[in-house]
Structures are given as C-alpha cells and as structure tokens.
Design a protein around this motif. Structure first.
Motif, PDB file in Angstrom:
ATOM      1  N   SER A 153       0.819  -1.221   0.000  1.00  0.00           N
ATOM      2  CA  SER A 153       0.000   0.000   0.000  1.00  0.00           C
ATOM      3  C   SER A 153       0.850   1.268   0.000  1.00  0.00           C
ATOM      4  CB  SER A 153      -0.933   0.004   1.202  1.00  0.00           C
ATOM      5  OG  SER A 153      -0.181  -0.094   2.398  1.00  0.00           O
ATOM      6  N   GLY A 154       2.130   1.156   0.367  1.00  0.00           N
ATOM      7  CA  GLY A 154       3.015   2.328   0.350  1.00  0.00           C
ATOM      8  C   GLY A 154       3.555   2.718   1.722  1.00  0.00           C
ATOM      9  N   LYS A 155       3.346   1.865   2.728  1.00  0.00           N
ATOM     10  CA  LYS A 155       3.806   2.192   4.089  1.00  0.00           C
ATOM     11  C   LYS A 155       5.339   2.268   4.157  1.00  0.00           C
ATOM     12  CE  LYS A 155       2.049  -1.476   6.139  1.00  0.00           C
ATOM     13  NZ  LYS A 155       1.466  -2.305   5.061  1.00  0.00           N
ATOM     14  N   THR A 156       5.984   1.210   3.669  1.00  0.00           N
ATOM     15  CA  THR A 156       7.444   1.154   3.735  1.00  0.00           C
ATOM     16  C   THR A 156       8.071   2.235   2.863  1.00  0.00           C
ATOM     17  OG1 THR A 156       7.426  -1.179   4.301  1.00  0.00           O
ATOM     18  CG2 THR A 156       9.439  -0.365   3.272  1.00  0.00           C
ATOM     19  N   THR A 157       7.438   2.494   1.705  1.00  0.00           N
ATOM     20  CA  THR A 157       7.941   3.558   0.824  1.00  0.00           C
ATOM     21  C   THR A 157       7.893   4.902   1.548  1.00  0.00           C
ATOM     22  OG1 THR A 157       7.220   2.350  -1.126  1.00  0.00           O
ATOM     23  CG2 THR A 157       7.572   4.718  -1.397  1.00  0.00           C
ATOM     24  N   THR A 158       6.809   5.148   2.279  1.00  0.00           N
ATOM     25  CA  THR A 158       6.681   6.415   3.015  1.00  0.00           C
ATOM     26  C   THR A 158       7.815   6.559   4.035  1.00  0.00           C
ATOM     27  OG1 THR A 158       4.288   6.226   2.778  1.00  0.00           O
ATOM     28  CG2 THR A 158       5.079   7.820   4.399  1.00  0.00           C
ATOM     29  N   LEU A 159       8.075   5.490   4.784  1.00  0.00           N
ATOM     30  CA  LEU A 159       9.156   5.559   5.772  1.00  0.00           C
ATOM     31  C   LEU A 159      10.524   5.701   5.100  1.00  0.00           C
ATOM     32  CD1 LEU A 159       8.219   3.064   8.633  1.00  0.00           C
ATOM     33  CD2 LEU A 159       7.373   5.339   8.149  1.00  0.00           C
ATOM     34  N   GLY A 160      10.688   5.038   3.953  1.00  0.00           N
ATOM     35  CA  GLY A 160      11.940   5.152   3.190  1.00  0.00           C
ATOM     36  C   GLY A 160      12.184   6.581   2.728  1.00  0.00           C
ATOM     37  N   LEU A 161      11.124   7.258   2.341  1.00  0.00           N
ATOM     38  CA  LEU A 161      11.259   8.643   1.876  1.00  0.00           C
ATOM     39  C   LEU A 161      11.555   9.592   3.041  1.00  0.00           C
ATOM     40  CD1 LEU A 161       8.319   8.582  -0.678  1.00  0.00           C
ATOM     41  CD2 LEU A 161      10.725   8.908  -1.253  1.00  0.00           C
ATOM     42  N   ILE A 162      10.963   9.307   4.189  1.00  0.00           N
ATOM     43  CA  ILE A 162      11.206  10.163   5.364  1.00  0.00           C
ATOM     44  C   ILE A 162      12.654  10.034   5.834  1.00  0.00           C
ATOM     45  CG2 ILE A 162      10.630  10.460   7.822  1.00  0.00           C
ATOM     46  CD1 ILE A 162       7.747   9.612   7.113  1.00  0.00           C
ATOM     47  N   THR A 163      13.223   8.836   5.687  1.00  0.00           N
ATOM     48  CA  THR A 163      14.576   8.587   6.212  1.00  0.00           C
ATOM     49  C   THR A 163      15.667   8.711   5.147  1.00  0.00           C
ATOM     50  OG1 THR A 163      14.125   6.243   5.896  1.00  0.00           O
ATOM     51  CG2 THR A 163      13.861   7.094   8.123  1.00  0.00           C
ATOM     52  N   LYS A 164      15.340   9.236   3.981  1.00  0.00           N
ATOM     53  CA  LYS A 164      16.312   9.486   2.904  1.00  0.00           C
ATOM     54  C   LYS A 164      16.860   8.213   2.244  1.00  0.00           C
ATOM     55  CE  LYS A 164      18.265  13.368   2.418  1.00  0.00           C
ATOM     56  NZ  LYS A 164      18.083  14.423   1.415  1.00  0.00           N
TER      57      LYS A 164
END
Lengths: 246, 224
Positions: free
Chosen positions: B38-49
């Motif tokens: 759904s995009g959860k891990t992608t969101t965290l990946g984007l927040i952490t660079k």
C-alpha cells in the motif's frame, strides 16, 4: 559533507579490511606473486634484458626485474583493484540503510572509497619496497628516486582502477553483478588497444610511460589524463550513489 | 513533527505513492496501517532518505527534507530489509553505530539491557535468530535516545514473548514521537494514539484513535 562521519566510516572500513579474509588473501597472493616473480627475474637478468628493451623500443637497456615488476603490475593491478573494491558499495545493500538514515551519503561514499584506495596503495608500497630491494642488486643507478616516480605512476593506476570498479559497485546492489561489471570495465579499455583511435582513452595505452622514467624525460600528459579520468569516474559514481534508492 | 504533502513515488511502472499527505503530531505514537504494497514502507523510506521522492514535500522536525541531516541525530529508525554486519559481534556492531551517533559506548549496554539481550553482546550477529537480530536492530535505532523513532513493522517475525516485549517498550516511551507501520490492528490499538490507513499510495483515513472498536470496520472499509 560531515567530515567527522566520513572519518568514522573511513577508519571503520580500514580496520575491518585488515580483518577481512578475502582482502587479506587477495593482498597476500598479490604480494607473494610479485615478490616471487621478481626473485626469479633477478636470476634471469641478462638473458631477457636486451630482447625486452628492444621490443619495448627503449634506447637503453633496462634490468629485467624492473620490466617484470612493471608489467606484472600492469596485469595484476587491475585484477587486484577489482577483487579489492568490487563490493564496497554493492556488498552493503542491506547494511547501508542503517548508515544512510544517520549520516550523509557523501560521507559514506568518500569514507569507503578512501579506505579501499589506501589499502590498495599500501599494498603497492610493499611491492615497491620489495622491488627496490631486488632491483638494487642489479643496478646501481639512482633507482630509488626513479623507482619512487614509478611508484607514483602505479598509485595513479591504482586510483584509476579503484574509481572504475567503484563506479561498477554503485551501479548495482548485487555483488556478483558488480564484479562482472567491474571486469567488463577493465576488459573493454583493453580491447580499445586494438584501435588506433580508441586506444587514446584506454589506460593501458599509458602504461609504457612509467618505464620511461628510467630512460628519458617523459611527458606528464598521461598523468593528467589518468587523474582526470579517475575524477570523472568518482563523480559519476558519487552522483549515481547520491540519487539511487537503497 | 512530520508533515508530508502530496508525495509521489514510482518504481518504474509501479505507482507506490499517489499524492500522499499526512501530518504526524509531536509526541504522538502514530500507526500507519495498510495492506502489503500500500506504500507504508515507501513512506518511511522517503522520510529517512533511503528513497528519493519524485515530487512532493516532507518537513521533519521543522526542517525541509533537504536539510534532513541537520536533524538526523534526533532520529532513530528500524527499517525493513536492513541488516547489521554479520561477521562482527553484537557489541562491535552497536559500538560502530554509537560512534556514528556520537554517543558513548556505555549506551550500548543500556540499549542491550532494554531488550534483555546483554547475554548476547559477544555473539556474532550472524549467528543470532531472526527475532534476536531484529531486537539488536531496534537497539541501533535507540542508541541516540531519539526524539523521533521510526519503526517499520517492529513486531514482524517475532514470537509472542518478543511481541509483548516490544509493545511494552514502545508503550513505556514518554515524550517521544513514534511513527510505526504494522499489519496488526491489535498492536496498533494497543500502542498508538493516532492512526492513518493507507491504501494504493493514498491516505484513506487519518485521525486519533477514539473508538478503538471501530478500527477494524474502518480498515476493512478503506482497504476493501
């Protein structure tokens, strides 16, 4: 760039390299082969000198150990650099995330690069010291001064091949793929030597210039070509690494 | 604490995030719920660079994501598909990250005690079980006692004992902002003050967990 983080990554990679079985094995084999080869080469001095210096087109006879040392380095240095550096980025795909969320990518990239480059030139320094010892038995000329310039030339080649392999290592997250790509990056310029036009951009075209330290005053143009090429490779690798998803 | 506006991220032909916007308030324990992909891990990946966004903006601890590393010493993260160095001991691994975090070696023992793993500090990281490895990875996130803790599926792969340990640790934190993802509604209900339900790269629901009993219905309605 955070130099404190860069220093920590650099020191850690350097220390870990001395504990890494693969790096130790590759370095020891590289050193044994060159030392053993030079020892044998000393025994053969006089038989091959005239023939090789004639083939290489030098007006002055060179001792065989110098020629052996130099050309063994030509063959082995790219392989040594490849085996040393191919996974510096690609081999850390799973551990890299814990670094990237903490410290800037440039600190990681340059810290790792400097550590592996230092290992490379340190190994070559040992080779150079062994070479000087062997060569000094056969020639009383100002071998140390000339040899030092020769070592400088080898350092530039080490820089060239380390940057080339580093580029391969940033292009993929798979170590086997980066090993293969690194090998291709070395073989392709070798094939360029078959073409009069393409060989201008091949590093192997400039190898023979190192030997000219012993025979004549040389042009420093090859130094600059190799250094500029290395800087270009490092910066392409850096921008690939900076932009890639991990 | 974290404000995400209109975030897009594509992986070649796959649209992982499609204009995701969410605000994570300071001091909240924020659960990001959603099905796999759904995009959860992608969101965290984007927040952490770890990942690079296509478009959109992220503000974290008052700074634009371009200035992330001015606040990264206040952020701890347990991310997916990560590992520590398998040939090093647990202690050497954590000592290295402690150096990068500019915290003393003494902190290594404290975080190991927190997850009850002091006895494993001299073990090679590669010899640990999956659950033990995850606890050690949690330790690396906790080294700098972060203001903002980002946890991607913190209980995935744990046995019931470690799930309880992890949820108790998260519940015990006071004053930290925690952003976590999970597929387990019961864990989110237990530890989170806020929740967002994400589906197909967009937020379907965002708000406080008031009526805990309705979370299942809400989730099923959004992800159906």
């Amino acid at each position: 760039m955070c130099f404190k983080s860069l220093k920590e990554v650099f020191l850690d990679d350097l220390v870990q390299s001395f504990k890494d079985k693969r790096i130790i094995a590759v370095t020891v084999i590289y050193l044994i082969f060159l030392s053993w080869g030079m020892k044998k080469a000393v025994l053969l001095t006089g038989i091959w000198n005239i023939w090789l210096t004639d083939i290489l087109g030098f007006g002055q006879e060179l001792p065989f150990p110098i020629i052996f040392f130099y050309f063994a380095s030509i063959v082995l240095l790219p392989i040594f650099s490849l085996l040393l550096s191919y996974d510096i980025i690609s081999g850390e795909s799973r551990t890299m995330r814990n670094l990237v969320y903490r410290i800037p990518r440039e600190s990681i990239f340059f810290g790792k690069f400097l550590a592996i480059f230092l290992i490379n030139i340190f190994a070559n320094l040992i080779v150079y010291i062994i070479a000087i010892d062997f060569i000094s038995h056969t020639q009383r000329a100002n071998i140390i001064q000339q040899g030092f310039l020769l070592y400088g030339f080898l350092v530039i080649f080490a820089l060239y091949f380390t940057s080339l392999v580093l580029l391969a290592s940033t292009l993929t997250n798979n170590s086997k793929k980066s090993l293969f790509m690194g090998a291709c990056f070395i073989i392709i310029p070798l094939l360029f030597m078959l073409s009069n036009t393409l060989k201008i951009i091949s590093p192997f075209n400039y190898y023979k210039y190192g030997l000219r330290f012993f025979t004549e005053s040389i042009s420093y143009t090859p130094f600059f070509i190799l250094i500029i090429s290395s800087i270009v490779f490092i910066f392409i690798a850096y921008f690939v690494f900076k932009r890639k998803d991990l | 604490m974290i404000t995400i506006k209109n975030l897009y991220k594509n992986y070649k032909k796959i649209e992982a995030l499609r204009g995701l916007s969410v605000t994570i308030p300071k001091g909240s324990v924020y659960g990001l719920l959603g099905p796999n992909g759904s995009g959860k891990t992608t969101t965290l990946g984007l927040i952490t660079k770890i990942l690079k966004p296509d478009t959109g903006s992220i503000t974290i601890l008052g700074k634009d994501i371009k200035e992330y590393y001015t606040v990264s010493d206040k952020i701890g993260a347990l991310l997916q598909d990560t590992d520590l160095y398998v040939h090093r001991t647990v202690y050497d691994n954590l000592k290295y990250f402690a150096k990068l975090d500019h915290v003393s070696e003494g902190r290594v023992n404290e975080v190991l005690q927190m997850v009850k793993m002091e006895s494993k500090k001299d073990a090679k990281y590669g010899t640990l079980s999956h659950g033990q490895k995850k606890l050690i990875q949690f330790c690396q996130a906790m080294l700098k006692d972060p203001e903002l803790l980002i946890l991607d599926e913190p209980t995935a792969g744990f046995d019931p004992k470690n799930i309880l340990l992890m949820t108790n640790i998260i519940s015990s934190f006071k004053g930290k902002t925690i952003l976590l993802t999970s597929n387990h509604l019961d864990i989110v209900k237990k530890v989170c003050s806020h929740v967002a339900i994400i589906n197909n790269g967009k937020i379907g629901y965002e708000g406080k967990i008031n009526s805990k009993a309705n979370l299942e219905k809400l989730y099923m309605k959004i992800v159906k």
